[in-house]
Write an enzyme that holds these catalytic residues in place. Structure first.
Site, PDB file in Angstrom:
ATOM      1  CB  THR A  96      -8.373   8.994  -1.248  1.00  0.00           C
ATOM      2  OG1 THR A  96      -8.714   8.379  -2.488  1.00  0.00           O
ATOM      3  CG2 THR A  96      -8.986  10.387  -1.180  1.00  0.00           C
ATOM      4  CE  LYS A 171     -10.747   9.734  -4.769  1.00  0.00           C
ATOM      5  NZ  LYS A 171     -11.813   9.212  -5.617  1.00  0.00           N
ATOM      6  CE  LYS A 239     -10.039   7.750   3.131  1.00  0.00           C
ATOM      7  NZ  LYS A 239      -9.514   7.759   1.775  1.00  0.00           N
TER       8      LYS A 239
HETATM    9  P1  NAP Z   1      -9.926  -1.408   1.334  1.00  0.00           P
HETATM   10  O1  NAP Z   1     -10.521  -2.472   0.512  1.00  0.00           O
HETATM   11  O2  NAP Z   1     -10.512  -1.099   2.673  1.00  0.00           O
HETATM   12  O3  NAP Z   1      -8.367  -1.734   1.500  1.00  0.00           O
HETATM   13  C1  NAP Z   1      -7.570  -0.980   2.353  1.00  0.00           C
HETATM   14  C2  NAP Z   1      -6.132  -1.425   2.253  1.00  0.00           C
HETATM   15  O4  NAP Z   1      -5.334  -0.627   3.157  1.00  0.00           O
HETATM   16  C3  NAP Z   1      -5.900  -2.892   2.664  1.00  0.00           C
HETATM   17  O5  NAP Z   1      -4.885  -3.438   1.864  1.00  0.00           O
HETATM   18  C4  NAP Z   1      -5.440  -2.733   4.111  1.00  0.00           C
HETATM   19  O6  NAP Z   1      -4.653  -3.812   4.565  1.00  0.00           O
HETATM   20  C5  NAP Z   1      -4.574  -1.503   3.994  1.00  0.00           C
HETATM   21  N1  NAP Z   1      -4.314  -0.882   5.282  1.00  0.00           N
HETATM   22  C6  NAP Z   1      -5.186  -0.253   6.105  1.00  0.00           C
HETATM   23  N2  NAP Z   1      -4.554   0.208   7.208  1.00  0.00           N
HETATM   24  C7  NAP Z   1      -3.253  -0.159   7.088  1.00  0.00           C
HETATM   25  C8  NAP Z   1      -2.104   0.027   7.892  1.00  0.00           C
HETATM   26  N3  NAP Z   1      -2.152   0.689   9.053  1.00  0.00           N
HETATM   27  N4  NAP Z   1      -0.930  -0.483   7.453  1.00  0.00           N
HETATM   28  C9  NAP Z   1      -0.861  -1.142   6.282  1.00  0.00           C
HETATM   29  N5  NAP Z   1      -1.912  -1.355   5.461  1.00  0.00           N
HETATM   30  C10 NAP Z   1      -3.087  -0.863   5.867  1.00  0.00           C
HETATM   31  O7  NAP Z   1      -9.899   0.001   0.578  1.00  0.00           O
HETATM   32  P2  NAP Z   1     -10.034   0.336  -0.982  1.00  0.00           P
HETATM   33  O8  NAP Z   1     -11.458   0.493  -1.319  1.00  0.00           O
HETATM   34  O9  NAP Z   1      -9.154  -0.569  -1.754  1.00  0.00           O
HETATM   35  O10 NAP Z   1      -9.428   1.834  -0.972  1.00  0.00           O
HETATM   36  C11 NAP Z   1      -8.052   2.088  -0.930  1.00  0.00           C
HETATM   37  C12 NAP Z   1      -7.826   3.584  -1.107  1.00  0.00           C
HETATM   38  O11 NAP Z   1      -8.378   3.994  -2.366  1.00  0.00           O
HETATM   39  C13 NAP Z   1      -8.528   4.457  -0.067  1.00  0.00           C
HETATM   40  O12 NAP Z   1      -7.734   5.583   0.181  1.00  0.00           O
HETATM   41  C14 NAP Z   1      -9.810   4.867  -0.738  1.00  0.00           C
HETATM   42  O13 NAP Z   1     -10.336   6.075  -0.233  1.00  0.00           O
HETATM   43  C15 NAP Z   1      -9.348   5.000  -2.176  1.00  0.00           C
HETATM   44  N6  NAP Z   1     -10.366   4.802  -3.197  1.00  0.00           N
HETATM   45  C16 NAP Z   1     -11.280   3.797  -3.087  1.00  0.00           C
HETATM   46  C17 NAP Z   1     -12.220   3.634  -4.085  1.00  0.00           C
HETATM   47  C18 NAP Z   1     -13.270   2.553  -4.004  1.00  0.00           C
HETATM   48  O14 NAP Z   1     -14.294   2.702  -4.709  1.00  0.00           O
HETATM   49  N7  NAP Z   1     -13.112   1.503  -3.244  1.00  0.00           N
HETATM   50  C19 NAP Z   1     -12.231   4.486  -5.185  1.00  0.00           C
HETATM   51  C20 NAP Z   1     -11.275   5.485  -5.293  1.00  0.00           C
HETATM   52  C21 NAP Z   1     -10.336   5.635  -4.284  1.00  0.00           C
HETATM   53  P3  NAP Z   1      -5.340  -5.091   5.291  1.00  0.00           P
HETATM   54  O15 NAP Z   1      -5.855  -5.951   4.186  1.00  0.00           O
HETATM   55  O16 NAP Z   1      -4.225  -5.702   6.050  1.00  0.00           O
HETATM   56  O17 NAP Z   1      -6.440  -4.560   6.182  1.00  0.00           O
END
Ligand code: NAP
Length: 290
Positions: A96, A171, A239
């Site tokens: 997102t 989104k 965010k």
């Molecule tokens: P998350 O569990 O916090 O995972 C974040 C991911 O991003 C991890 O793999 C992290 O790597 C990586 N990352 C962060 N900063 C980075 C950088 N500078 N360089 C490389 N990798 C980096 O987040 P999530 O919940 O899976 O969400 C991922 C995306 O989907 C976000 O944009 C979120 O808004 C969106 N989203 C989330 C949900 C939800 O319910 N969770 C639903 C819809 C959409 P590390 O493991 O190394 O930290």
């Protein structure tokens, strides 16, 4: 079968990558913190050294990382996706992010004669695990068609919204509404409690009327028990509110309701709640007595 790469194995990415493996895709994975790659490589995915390594060895690379800064870093950083792309390859950005960041990445991808599609998702941890996400796609239509089978392996519905930026904008609109709903829900619980009304009575009344929805049903008991194990981390919701407000500014739309909700999420971040579920905004709201 098309060779897929997956960058970002957090809450969402790990579940989505697993479903692609289950569907039989040849999958290569990379995550900044290498330890998170192990469950996927043990299940049959190939490990990669860098985003460039993934992009150069796979036909189509998918990204699912935290925010615009992370998307920018994996695309443009050293050993990033852009370095690894070449003619005809595909890049599908599912994080997102704001339309502006998506446009910037699309431009760099196209400069390598590669193709770009954005496809942020609606749905959280459980829908990601159950392959019932809703995908909001925009960009290269031929790449969208090629992704049909992969999208079916991770979601229940994909909508194609047109030019790059349209998926990101949709989104942000959806999550802005969700963040506003959560802030209003928590304020309602706080006001109910201040008037000696039991939360479970409030939940039952909400669920019986036009206010019924799966989010209140799921998050109500979590808030009542103060169990905030993250499905959607609070920092990502804040965010999304920040990005929606910025998009509103570009369109000269003030969005005052969402600005107020954002202030509650910012207060929660200031309290150190950013890695908890976004329903933990409750802890910021309940401290303010009516
Ligand atoms: P998350 O569990 O916090 O995972 C974040 C991911 O991003 C991890 O793999 C992290 O790597 C990586 N990352 C962060 N900063 C980075 C950088 N500078 N360089 C490389 N990798 C980096 O987040 P999530 O919940 O899976 O969400 C991922 C995306 O989907 C976000 O944009 C979120 O808004 C969106 N989203 C989330 C949900 C939800 O319910 N969770 C639903 C819809 C959409 P590390 O493991 O190394 O930290």
């Amino acid at each position: 079968m098309v060779k897929l790469g997956f960058l970002g194995l957090g809450i969402m990415g790990s579940a989505m990558a697993r479903n692609l493996l289950h569907a039989g895709f040849d999958l290569t994975v990379w995550n900044r913190d290498r330890e998170k790659m192990a469950p996927l490589t043990e299940a049959g995915a190939k490990p990669a050294e860098s985003p460039a390594d993934v992009a150069s060895t796979c036909d189509i690379t998918i990204a699912m990382v935290s925010n615009p800064e992370a998307s920018h870093a994996i695309a443009f950083g050293k050993d990033g996706v852009i370095e690894g792309l070449s003619q005809g390859k595909g890049y599908v950005e599912m994080s997102t992010i704001d339309p502006q960041t998506s446009h910037a990445i699309a431009k760099a991808v196209r400069a390598k004669d590669a193709r770009y599609l954005e496809a942020p998702v609606s749905g959280s941890k459980k829908p990601a695990e159950d392959a019932t996400l809703v995908l909001l796609a925009a960009g290269d239509h031929a790449l969208y068609d090629e992704m049909k089978e992969a999208f079916e392996a991770i979601g229940k519905l994909t909508v194609y919204l047109g030019e790059v930026g349209q998926g990101s904008a949709m989104k942000l609109v959806v999550n802005m509404i969700m963040g506003g709903m959560m802030a209003a829900f928590c304020e309602g619980i706080a006001l109910a409690q201040a008037n000696h009304l039991a939360p479970e009575d409030l939940f039952a009344v909400l669920d019986a009327g036009a206010t019924a929805n799966p989010m209140f049903r799921l998050k109500g008991p979590m808030i009542e028990q103060e169990q905030f194990s993250p499905s959607f981390p609070l920092q990502h919701m804040q965010k999304d509110l920040r990005l929606a407000l910025a998009l509103g500014e570009i369109c000269a739309l003030p969005l005052p309701t969402i600005a107020a909700a954002n202030a509650q999420f910012l207060r929660a971040r200031g309290m150190g709640l950013e890695t908890l579920d976004f329903s933990a905004v409750w802890k910021a709201i309940q401290t303010v007595k009516p």
